[in-house]
Design a protein around this motif. Structure first.
Motif, short mmCIF file in Angstrom:
data_model
loop_
_atom_site.label_atom_id
_atom_site.label_comp_id
_atom_site.label_asym_id
_atom_site.label_seq_id
_atom_site.Cartn_x
_atom_site.Cartn_y
_atom_site.Cartn_z
N ALA A 211 -2.56 -4.13 8.97
CA ALA A 211 -1.53 -4.29 7.95
C ALA A 211 -0.33 -5.02 8.53
CB ALA A 211 -1.10 -2.93 7.42
N GLU B 214 -1.42 -4.23 3.28
CA GLU B 214 -2.73 -4.23 3.94
C GLU B 214 -3.23 -5.65 4.12
OE1 GLU B 214 -4.86 -1.82 1.06
OE2 GLU B 214 -5.04 -0.25 2.58
N GLU C 175 -6.57 0.56 8.53
CA GLU C 175 -6.81 -0.87 8.33
C GLU C 175 -5.65 -1.65 8.92
OE1 GLU C 175 -7.30 -4.08 4.71
OE2 GLU C 175 -7.58 -1.98 4.26
N ALA D 287 -2.50 2.89 6.15
CA ALA D 287 -3.42 2.08 5.36
C ALA D 287 -4.87 2.38 5.75
CB ALA D 287 -3.11 0.60 5.54
N ARG E 250 0.85 -1.19 0.00
CA ARG E 250 0.00 0.00 0.00
C ARG E 250 0.89 1.24 0.00
NH1 ARG E 250 -5.22 2.06 1.50
NH2 ARG E 250 -4.92 4.29 1.41
#
Length: 183
Positions: A143, A165, A141, A138, A92
């Motif tokens: 990761a 991610e 999120e 991210a 990412r």
């Protein structure tokens, strides 16, 4: 007359017993084969994940040996290399830092990773991986951060960090499982 009744009943009993034994053996065999298949699939997923991670680590190592780390980490050349590597991978974000933890991500965002364990481990000269439940890199999120040292003249002068991610990892497993089910 009794014999004409006993023989068919005996044959029915033998048939039912044989059927029951066959069903029982078939079920055991089916369970064993299913277990073996699941174990083989899990092993294959683990191996593919390992290969995938090794490829991503190799990419970070290539960056670590080729990036010009200096006071101008946010140079066009560095940002271009980080962006190209991010586009060619499942990361990412990719970040390059100096030894103080100050760094820049592929999108130009300036960061400080000095408090991160993966950064500290990479500064010791080792590749590091760490699961992050929520990361600002991210969109909050989960990761996995992978960090490798940048070494010049036998000294660690910075790190390169890639952020994978959790959703990208899930998608990789889903694609592989789907591809396997087609064959």
């Amino acid at each position: 007359m009794l014999l004409t009744l006993v023989i068919p009943l005996f044959l029915i009993l033998v048939t039912l017993t044989s059927l029951f034994l066959y069903t029982s053996q078939s079920e055991k065999h089916y369970k064993r084969l299913t277990g073996e298949l699941l174990l083989a699939a899990a092993t294959e997923q683990k191996d593919l994940f390992s290969v995938k991670l090794q490829g991503e680590i190799s990419l970070l190592n290539v960056l670590a040996t080729s990036l010009p780390v200096s006071d101008r980490m946010q140079s066009d050349q560095v940002l271009e290399a980080l962006s190209a590597a991010t586009n060619a991978s499942d990361f990412r974000n990719i970040i390059v830092t100096d030894t103080s933890g100050r760094g820049v991500a592929n999108d130009g965002q300036e960061l400080n990773l000095q408090d991160r364990n993966y950064f500290k481990q990479a500064l010791s000269g080792e590749c590091a991986m760490e699961y992050i439940a929520k990361t600002r890199l991210a969109d909050d999120e989960a990761a996995i951060a992978i960090a490798v040292p940048i070494i010049a003249k036998a000294q660690v002068i910075g790190t390169v960090v890639g952020v994978l991610e959790e959703s990208a990892l899930r998608e990789m497993f889903r694609e592989n499982a789907y591809r396997q089910s087609e064959t």
